[in-house]
Enzyme design. Structure first.
Site, PDB file in Angstrom:
ATOM      1  N   TYR A   1      16.223   3.669  -1.425  1.00 49.76           N
ATOM      2  CA  TYR A   1      15.146   2.815  -0.921  1.00 49.76           C
ATOM      3  C   TYR A   1      15.173   2.719   0.600  1.00 49.76           C
ATOM      4  O   TYR A   1      14.118   2.639   1.243  1.00 49.76           O
ATOM      5  CB  TYR A   1      15.213   1.424  -1.556  1.00 49.76           C
ATOM      6  CG  TYR A   1      14.454   1.378  -2.856  1.00 49.76           C
ATOM      7  CD1 TYR A   1      13.079   1.192  -2.883  1.00 49.76           C
ATOM      8  CD2 TYR A   1      15.115   1.567  -4.064  1.00 49.76           C
ATOM      9  CE1 TYR A   1      12.377   1.180  -4.068  1.00 49.76           C
ATOM     10  CE2 TYR A   1      14.425   1.565  -5.264  1.00 49.76           C
ATOM     11  CZ  TYR A   1      13.049   1.361  -5.257  1.00 49.76           C
ATOM     12  OH  TYR A   1      12.351   1.369  -6.435  1.00 49.76           O
TER      13      TYR A   1
ATOM     14  N   ASP B   1       3.546   0.311  -0.046  1.00 47.84           N
ATOM     15  CA  ASP B   1       3.847   0.691   1.333  1.00 47.84           C
ATOM     16  C   ASP B   1       3.354  -0.279   2.394  1.00 47.84           C
ATOM     17  O   ASP B   1       3.745  -0.180   3.557  1.00 47.84           O
ATOM     18  CB  ASP B   1       3.281   2.081   1.633  1.00 47.84           C
ATOM     19  CG  ASP B   1       1.831   2.228   1.186  1.00 47.84           C
ATOM     20  OD1 ASP B   1       0.991   1.391   1.566  1.00 47.84           O
ATOM     21  OD2 ASP B   1       1.541   3.192   0.449  1.00 47.84           O
TER      22      ASP B   1
ATOM     23  N   HIS C   1       2.606  -3.915  -7.863  1.00 50.81           N
ATOM     24  CA  HIS C   1       3.964  -3.369  -7.987  1.00 50.81           C
ATOM     25  C   HIS C   1       4.892  -3.855  -6.886  1.00 50.81           C
ATOM     26  O   HIS C   1       5.952  -3.266  -6.665  1.00 50.81           O
ATOM     27  CB  HIS C   1       3.901  -1.835  -7.998  1.00 50.81           C
ATOM     28  CG  HIS C   1       3.164  -1.288  -9.174  1.00 50.81           C
ATOM     29  ND1 HIS C   1       2.619  -0.012  -9.210  1.00 50.81           N
ATOM     30  CD2 HIS C   1       2.860  -1.839 -10.378  1.00 50.81           C
ATOM     31  CE1 HIS C   1       2.027   0.185 -10.380  1.00 50.81           C
ATOM     32  NE2 HIS C   1       2.156  -0.900 -11.093  1.00 50.81           N
TER      33      HIS C   1
ATOM     34  N   THR D   1      -6.592   6.699  -7.641  1.00 52.26           N
ATOM     35  CA  THR D   1      -5.609   6.460  -8.696  1.00 52.26           C
ATOM     36  C   THR D   1      -5.877   7.386  -9.861  1.00 52.26           C
ATOM     37  O   THR D   1      -7.033   7.712 -10.168  1.00 52.26           O
ATOM     38  CB  THR D   1      -5.620   4.992  -9.169  1.00 52.26           C
ATOM     39  OG1 THR D   1      -4.725   4.844 -10.289  1.00 52.26           O
ATOM     40  CG2 THR D   1      -7.010   4.551  -9.575  1.00 52.26           C
TER      41      THR D   1
ATOM     42  N   ASN E   1     -12.322   9.736  -5.885  1.00 56.51           N
ATOM     43  CA  ASN E   1     -11.096  10.478  -6.109  1.00 56.51           C
ATOM     44  C   ASN E   1     -11.354  11.955  -5.832  1.00 56.51           C
ATOM     45  O   ASN E   1     -12.501  12.411  -5.807  1.00 56.51           O
ATOM     46  CB  ASN E   1     -10.605  10.299  -7.554  1.00 56.51           C
ATOM     47  CG  ASN E   1      -9.094  10.366  -7.672  1.00 56.51           C
ATOM     48  OD1 ASN E   1      -8.421  10.999  -6.852  1.00 56.51           O
ATOM     49  ND2 ASN E   1      -8.549   9.722  -8.693  1.00 56.51           N
TER      50      ASN E   1
END
Length: 236
Positions: A63, A100, A115, A184, A209
């Site tokens: 990480y 991020d 998340h 996504t 997308n």
């Protein structure tokens, strides 16, 4: 494009779901492709509670490396366009699967992080959470002021989404007049189900997308191309 522009202009309530494709245009490696193998280990083998319990130092090294990569990345025009849409819309919610923090750097304010955030550190003892953008971290694994070990403030495989954030995301999908699905793959549930919730609640659903997904056949409009190019055209 003209129809979507008109829908966006008319909508008083807009919700957006973003995925890894938005950040990939800034140079962020997608999760499953983050440099391929890292020390001969898959990302899916490291982002679990069991892996952290087994070897927290090793997981934190990974990480810390990811944080160092993200520290050099900047928002792209797609991120800034979403911030501009928020500024122009009375009721706007940005729901992201990305950890991020690029949406916030671009100026987005009402962000629901399904998340979590890679910049968040959560104490295993006192359960406090704080943001820390230092890279590298001065200590691996990092410690809380209470003395407890800190873990990354992200949702790992096998963990549930934060309950309140998920409830807020569902409410935003139900209230939306226009729901955008951007970058996504629409295969990670329950996040992928938000478009169906919005559609069944009366929203127009638009997907942006580079390629069609399983969601594409049942929506109102599909705009094919990079979000960093198409989103700025919507607010031009």
């Amino acid at each position: 494009m003209q129809n979507v522009r008109r829908w966006l202009k008319e909508a008083r309530s807009v919700a957006v779901l973003t995925g890894a494709g938005v950040s990939a245009e800034s140079g962020v490696p997608t999760f499953r492709g983050a440099g391929g193998l890292w020390r001969q280990r898959r990302a899916e083998d490291l982002a679990t509670p069991a892996a952290f319990a087994r070897d927290p130092k090793f997981v934190w090294e990974w990480y810390d490396w990811r944080r160092s990569v993200l520290a050099e990345v900047k928002p792209n025009p797609g991120h800034y366009a979403l911030a501009e849409i928020e500024a122009q819309t009375p009721n706007f919610t940005l729901i992201t699967q990305n950890v991020d923090g690029l949406h916030e750097l671009a100026g987005s304010r009402n962000v629901l992080r399904l998340h979590g955030s890679i910049w968040a550190l959560r104490c295993l003892d006192c359960q406090s959470e704080r943001m820390d953008r230092r890279s590298p971290l001065p200590e691996i694994p990092p410690r809380c002021e209470c003395g407890g070990m800190l873990r990354p403030g992200v949702v790992w495989f096998g963990e549930p989404l934060p309950q309140q954030i998920w409830r807020d995301a569902e409410a935003a999908a139900r209230a939306a007049e226009l729901f955008l699905v951007v970058g996504t793959s629409a295969v990670v549930y329950p996040a992928a189900g938000l478009a169906q919730i919005a559609k069944s609640s009366g929203a127009r659903v638009v997907e942006i997308n580079i390629a069609e997904t399983a969601l594409s056949p049942g929506i109102d409009s599909f705009l094919q191309g990079p979000s960093g190019e198409l989103l700025p055209l919507l607010v031009a």
